[in-house]
Design an enzyme around this catalytic site. Structure first.
Site, short mmCIF file in Angstrom:
data_model
loop_
_atom_site.label_atom_id
_atom_site.label_comp_id
_atom_site.label_asym_id
_atom_site.label_seq_id
_atom_site.Cartn_x
_atom_site.Cartn_y
_atom_site.Cartn_z
CB ILE A 18 -0.96 0.01 1.20
CG1 ILE A 18 -1.86 -1.24 1.17
CG2 ILE A 18 -1.83 1.29 1.22
CD1 ILE A 18 -2.76 -1.43 2.38
N GLY A 42 8.39 -5.15 3.12
CA GLY A 42 8.42 -4.29 1.93
C GLY A 42 9.49 -4.79 0.98
CB THR A 101 6.50 -3.61 14.56
OG1 THR A 101 7.57 -4.53 14.63
CG2 THR A 101 6.63 -2.74 13.33
CE1 TYR A 155 -1.40 -5.70 12.15
CE2 TYR A 155 -3.64 -6.25 11.49
CZ TYR A 155 -2.47 -5.56 11.28
OH TYR A 155 -2.36 -4.73 10.19
#
Ligand code: UDP
Length: 324
Positions: A18, A42, A101, A155
């Site tokens: 994205i 990524g 993260t 999450y």
């Protein structure tokens, strides 16, 4: 652009699926873009569309690096924070990394942005709604999460903390934050490596392998084309009326996973069969799936002026065209 700052926009996670589409759009709009990405999920090739542009620069590093993050935020007039743990499978496999993260990364961004009151867009997720059955999901609706022993929910919970924290920075310190809850986003460059269903189904169909439908296939999702999603992100990030708000970003075209499998086979002209795989075989023991997920897009329509509406068949065709 603020004359004292070198770049218009910092995009964290800009080398992701994205993020890279967002960078492409921002550059097209004439904005200069600085990317921070640790390339964990990524990929440099996602940024082929941007490299070579003088208004673009990539820094390889982590949002967990507080000093680096502060230095980069300082150079930009606006932040799009997309760096996060990605994909259900990844999240179940790496629960500690996911929580750290998501929570620490967002905290670092907010801390850095607060110094000069820099506007921040935070990419959150429809996972935050959890097992809520109030379809369509409204931004002010209750969230319903499963037990903490089931790691999938870490999450959703870590992203909910991000939202709480961002809204607290807005309320307490006046920081201009906007939060987008992204629903299932699909399109060219998305990898099936982290569990995402559509790139998997397309790869299976093109290879003539069975399409792996988990559970009974009756579970539903609303899939949006990434180009429409990044347009919505930019629209709400730049709309002052969206400041301090949480906004769903998704399509209302609800589709079962079984229907998705059939459409992939039809559009690709594949001879693949459909293989139904019980959840117990597809995921570890503690997995729970969502039966339905669909956004209420009233607020998005109001703040962005439009909502993602691409048809799934066209999206499938677009993805196939880019890999063939
Ligand atoms: N899924 C599937 N086959 C696959 C991968 C995923 O049937 O090979 C299902 C998955 O169990 C879920 C849906 O597709 O019900 C969407 O999964 P994805 O991981 O893409 O997104 P999310 O669960 O976050 O909506």
């Amino acid at each position: 652009m603020n004359a004292s700052r070198e770049y218009d926009c910092l995009v964290t996670g800009g080398a992701g699926f994205i993020g890279s589409h967002l960078c492409e759009l921002l550059l097209k709009r004439g904005e200069s873009v600085l990317v921070l990405d640790d390339l964990s999920t990524g990929n440099l090739s996602n940024l082929d569309c941007c490299s070579g542009n003088d208004a673009f620069r990539l820094v390889i590093g982590s949002v967990l690096d507080e000093v680096l993050t502060r230095g980069l935020v300082n150079q930009c007039s606006r932040v799009f924070h997309l760096a996060a743990a990605v994909g259900v499978e990844n999240i179940i496999r790496q629960p500690v990394e996911t929580i750290e993260t998501n929570v620490k990364g967002t905290e670092n961004i907010l801390l850095a942005a607060e110094v000069d009151n820099i506007p921040v867009f935070i990419a959150s997720t429809s996972e935050v709604y959890g097992k809520s059955e109030s379809i369509p999901f409204r931004e002010d609706g209750d969230i319903v999460l499963g037990a903490t022993s089931r790691s999938r929910w870490s999450y959703a919970c870590s992203k909910a903390i991000d939202e709480f924290l961002a809204l607290a920075y807005h309320k307490d310190k006046g920081l201009p934050v906007t939060i987008g809850r992204l629903f299932n986003t699909v399109g060219p460059r998305q990898s099936g490596r982290y569990g995402m269903v559509l790139p998997r189904f397309i790869a299976q169909a093109l290879a003539g392998e069975p399409i792996t439908v988990y559970g009974d296939g009756v579970q539903t999702r609303c899939f949006s084309l990434v180009n429409e999603v990044v347009s919505a992100i930019v629209a709400i990030a730049m709309n002052p009326d969206a400041t301090g708000r949480v906004v769903n970003i998704g399509s209302t075209r609800e589709l079962s996973i079984m229907e998705l499998a059939r459409k992939v086979i039809r559009v690709s002209g594949s001879s693949s069969s459909i293989q139904v795989i019980p959840y117990e075989e597809a995921y570890p023991d503690d997995f729970e799936d969502m039966r339905r997920r669909a956004p209420d897009v009233t607020l998005l329509r109001q703040l962005a002026g439009s909502v993602p509406e691409a048809e799934i068949e066209d999206i499938i065709r677009k993805i196939i065209d880019t890999i063939q």
